[in-house]
Design an enzyme around this catalytic site. Structure first.
Site, short mmCIF file in Angstrom:
data_model
loop_
_atom_site.label_atom_id
_atom_site.label_comp_id
_atom_site.label_asym_id
_atom_site.label_seq_id
_atom_site.Cartn_x
_atom_site.Cartn_y
_atom_site.Cartn_z
N ASP A 59 0.80 -1.23 0.00
CA ASP A 59 0.00 0.00 0.00
C ASP A 59 0.84 1.28 0.00
OD1 ASP A 59 -2.60 -0.96 -0.30
OD2 ASP A 59 -2.69 -1.54 1.82
N ASP A 77 -6.58 -4.50 -5.18
CA ASP A 77 -6.35 -3.13 -4.72
C ASP A 77 -4.99 -2.59 -5.18
OD1 ASP A 77 -7.83 -4.95 -3.17
OD2 ASP A 77 -7.96 -3.58 -1.47
N1 GLY Z 1 -7.25 -1.70 0.23
C1 GLY Z 1 -8.09 -2.20 1.25
C2 GLY Z 1 -9.50 -1.84 1.07
O1 GLY Z 1 -9.91 -1.34 0.03
O2 GLY Z 1 -10.24 -2.05 2.03
#
Ligand code: GLY
Length: 368
Positions: free
Chosen positions: A92, A153
């Protein structure tokens, strides 16, 4: 809608957020309770910790006001602790440092911000699994349990690699990002255009083993935020590479999303959830709106802009608080289908809603 309509909304967001920024000094918001932001400063490696700064930079770019910049810089500095915590560095990094350090560097030329973002990009590149051609998502306790896990994601984190490659004139970064996107397109997108949330690969052979339902309703279902990450993420991969395969993936994701938008245009938590289930996720609607607007910019197809406006108008009418009384903009965010809390404010919902409104009046800064 007339542009003037969205100009008025942008103005209201800016007016609200400068007050909220001042009264929330010291905080790194994630959600809000009774209209007051929480503070993730003690959980600085949390994946959402860049979004509030991103929102502030977007608004500072719209119209400068010292408190917006000061608060964004404050959060960027706090994130240095995360940069020095290897176990807290995961895939992330794009969400965290594109919206803080890269934004700061793009807007102010800050040299230390550039260094921070380059460190984060190098770490992200180091998560690439050569055998499977994917970026590893999360860490584990050293037992290797999640060594072969990738999630949809991550498409949104790839722009950090594209940015670093351009900054350093080093093609390795784009090669990794491009390869991950190619793997994702094959391993995550199903025949009907819906996306899996988690795919598990054998971390040594690279073979795709199976998918997991993740934050969605069930295995094989369509978690709406994941679908929105796919829509926007593949659009961005096309923007950065010009490769048609990513535009195709983005348009397939968009077609699935479009076909499942309910009459209310308020997005459920999962497109496959039972009909009588009232669970919603406002953040999925806001992210998808940004994705549709990006596709509109890339293809010129008016239907994408219409779709974005439909989603944003529903949020504006039903889930948005533009008054100065509450810290959050959007209510009705859901983190995961099976886990409480549900229907709460989520800072990434606020970020993407703001980005989408600014996109509609051509006043956004491109941070991806
Ligand atoms: N990237 C984690 C979510 O969208 O909850």
């Amino acid at each position: 809608m007339e542009k003037a309509f969205w100009q008025d909304i942008a103005e209201k967001i800016w007016q609200k957020e400068r007050f909220v920024a001042a009264r929330s000094r010291g905080k790194v918001p994630y959600t809000a309770e009774d209209g007051v932001f929480d503070d993730k400063s003690q959980d600085i490696c949390w994946w959402t910790n860049g979004f509030y700064a991103g929102l502030l930079w977007q608004l500072w770019n719209y119209r400068e006001e010292p408190v917006l910049r000061e608060r964004a810089e404050e959060i960027e500095q706090k994130l240095d602790k995360n940069l020095m915590t290897p176990q807290g560095m995961d895939h992330d990094s794009g969400f965290k440092w594109l919206l803080t350090a890269v934004a700061d560097y793009k807007l102010t030329g800050s040299a230390i911000s550039r260094d921070r973002a380059l460190l984060a990009a190098n770490d992200l590149a180091g998560r690439f699994n050569l055998a499977g051609g994917f970026l590893r998502a999360w860490n584990d306790k050293g037992d290797g349990e999640t060594a072969g896990w990738a999630i949809i994601d991550c498409m949104m984190n790839l722009p950090l690699l594209f940015w670093a490659g351009g900054e350093l004139n080093d093609p390795r970064f784009a090669l990794i990002a491009c390869r991950h996107a190619q793997t994702a397109q094959k391993a995550f997108l199903r025949e009907d255009g819906s996306a899996c949330h988690i795919v598990v690969f054998d971390p040594i052979s690279g073979k795709r083993l199976h998918s997991l339902g993740g934050q969605g309703y069930a295995h094989g279902s369509s978690w709406t935020r994941g679908q929105a990450w796919a829509l926007y993420g593949f659009s961005l991969a096309f923007r950065h590479t010009g490769r048609d395969e990513f535009l195709t993936a983005a348009e397939r994701s968009a077609a699935y999303f479009s076909a499942h938008i309910p009459e209310s245009a308020l997005i459920p938590a999962d497109f496959c959830q039972p009909e009588n289930c009232p669970l919603e996720d406002s953040s999925a609607g806001a992210i998808a709106a940004c994705g549709f607007l990006e596709l509109f910019r890339l293809t010129g197809k008016g239907e994408y802009k219409e779709r974005a406006e439909t989603l944003l108008l529903a949020l504006l009418k039903e889930r948005c608080d533009l008054t100065h009384g509450h810290d959050e903009l959007l209510e009705g965010g859901t983190v995961a289908f099976h886990d409480a809390p549900r229907h709460i404010p989520l800072i990434y919902g606020d970020y993407f809603f703001t980005e989408a409104v600014l996109k509609l009046i051509d006043k956004d800064i491109f941070l991806w």
